[in-house]
Design an enzyme around this catalytic site. Structure first.
Site: not given
Length: 350
Positions: A197, A37, A190, A206, A138, A120, A200
């Site tokens: 899209c 991370e 995205c 959405c 994030d 985060y 997705c």
DNA sequence: AATTCGGGGTC
DNA sequence: GACCCAGAATT
């Protein structure tokens, strides 16, 4: 608003199908999650993989890392950028060994008090390594959710609203997968420009997609690029070159060549610098090809110049003469190492 | 609240 | 060539 279970189950089903085989997904220990991370902060994933693998070979666990020197750690980090991350990792490793007796903290308060761990990263470790229902927030998550909720405007209050929304929809059994799925969706589908899209899993749930405004979230920023010019002094004495240790920044042990910022195209008093810090006698040899360096919002035009020094003064603190072949023992921002490799060897011999 | 900190992927 | 990113610390 759609049902929570639908949101997370669609997301998790999609993630189970498409998730990539990444080295830090082999087994989620607090240590491996933490290191990956930190490396991924503001750094594109494909560039991290190699560093992560090398790192785990060299520092397989916290105690191993805590015993390392700052220079060893920075050398492993060289090229990744944001070098304070490396210093903070070392500090945190030593805190975990000493103050937490080698038990990795498993709660938000302890985690966030560690150097280099903010909201985060604390939530990422808690959700992925400890399976606690903490949503991460994030750049990917913000963009995905702003589109999903059709939030055109964005401010601090909206960020808090988003956090509470995510708390209500996060999957309690697989919070780590939920968070990673949301980020992976932002990274692969995205995406910032021209989102895909049609791929997705959330489809017409959405709100931005429904309203055909997915391309205007986030809003297009005007370019705020700032141009800088820097004179890089390559000072040679016999077969050695002068390097300078960075003093700015917390525990910043990185090295540079002496450099001077050019203010609005004025001539830079390189000679004054050399006389004051390096030697009374010196010869200008030549200008070397300019190198454009982009970072954050800056465009830095770096102009390396070569001087030959004779009778050097005693070295200043933080200055050091190093033979050219030993240069790779010192951690450098990679732009300077790159510039150096662009120079042919007769540049130094002529 | 704004700035600083880097480098490379990406289109 | 310009934007952006699995952010955090400092000012």
């Amino acid at each position: 608003m759609m049902k929570q279970t639908s949101f997370s189950s669609k997301l998790l089903k999609w993630y189970a199908r498409i998730q990539r085989d990444l080295p830090w997904r082999k087994n989620f220990t607090p240590y491996s999650v933490w290191i990956s991370e930190i490396m991924l902060q503001q750094t594109v994933l494909s560039g991290v993989i190699h560093y992560y693998v090398k790192w785990m070979e060299r520092f397989p666990d916290v105690s191993n890392l805590a015993k390392a020197s700052s220079r060893q750690v920075l050398r492993m980090w060289e090229g990744l950028g944001y070098y304070s991350r490396a210093s903070n990792i070392l500090k945190t490793a030593r805190i975990i060994i000493k103050e937490h007796k080698n038990k990795f903290p498993d709660n938000y308060t302890d985690l966030i008090s560690l150097p280099g761990i903010g909201d985060y990263t604390a939530c990422a470790i808690l959700s992925i390594a400890f399976k606690k229902p903490c949503p991460v927030c994030d750049a990917n998550v913000k963009r995905v959710m702003r589109r999903f909720l059709a939030w055109k405007i964005w401010n601090r209050k909206k960020e808090n609203d988003l956090k509470s929304f995510l708390y209500s929809v996060i999957d309690k059994r697989a919070p780590g997968d939920f968070n990673q799925a949301l980020m992976e969706l932002g990274q692969t589908v995205c995406v910032n420009k021209n989102p895909k899209c049609s791929l997705c899993p959330l489809g017409s749930d959405c709100q931005a997609f429904k309203k055909h405004i997915q391309n205007s979230i986030p809003e297009n920023k005007s370019s705020g690029i700032i141009r800088k010019k820097t004179l890089l002094l390559l000072l040679l004495y016999k077969n050695k070159i002068l390097i300078v240790k960075r003093k700015k920044g917390v525990l910043s042990h990185l090295w540079n060549f002496p450099l001077m910022e050019k203010k609005n195209n004025d001539r830079v008093p390189a000679g004054l610098y050399i006389k004051k810090h390096v030697a009374l006698k010196f010869n200008f040899k030549k200008k070397l090809p300019k190198h454009i360096h982009y970072y954050t919002k800056y465009q830095d035009e770096i102009e390396p110049v070569l001087y030959h020094i004779s009778d050097p003064l005693p070295v200043m603190r933080d200055h050091k003469w190093v033979s050219l072949k030993h240069l790779d023992r010192y951690p450098f921002p990679s732009v300077y190492r790159k510039i150096l490799t662009l120079l042919d060897t007769d540049t130094f011999n002529s």
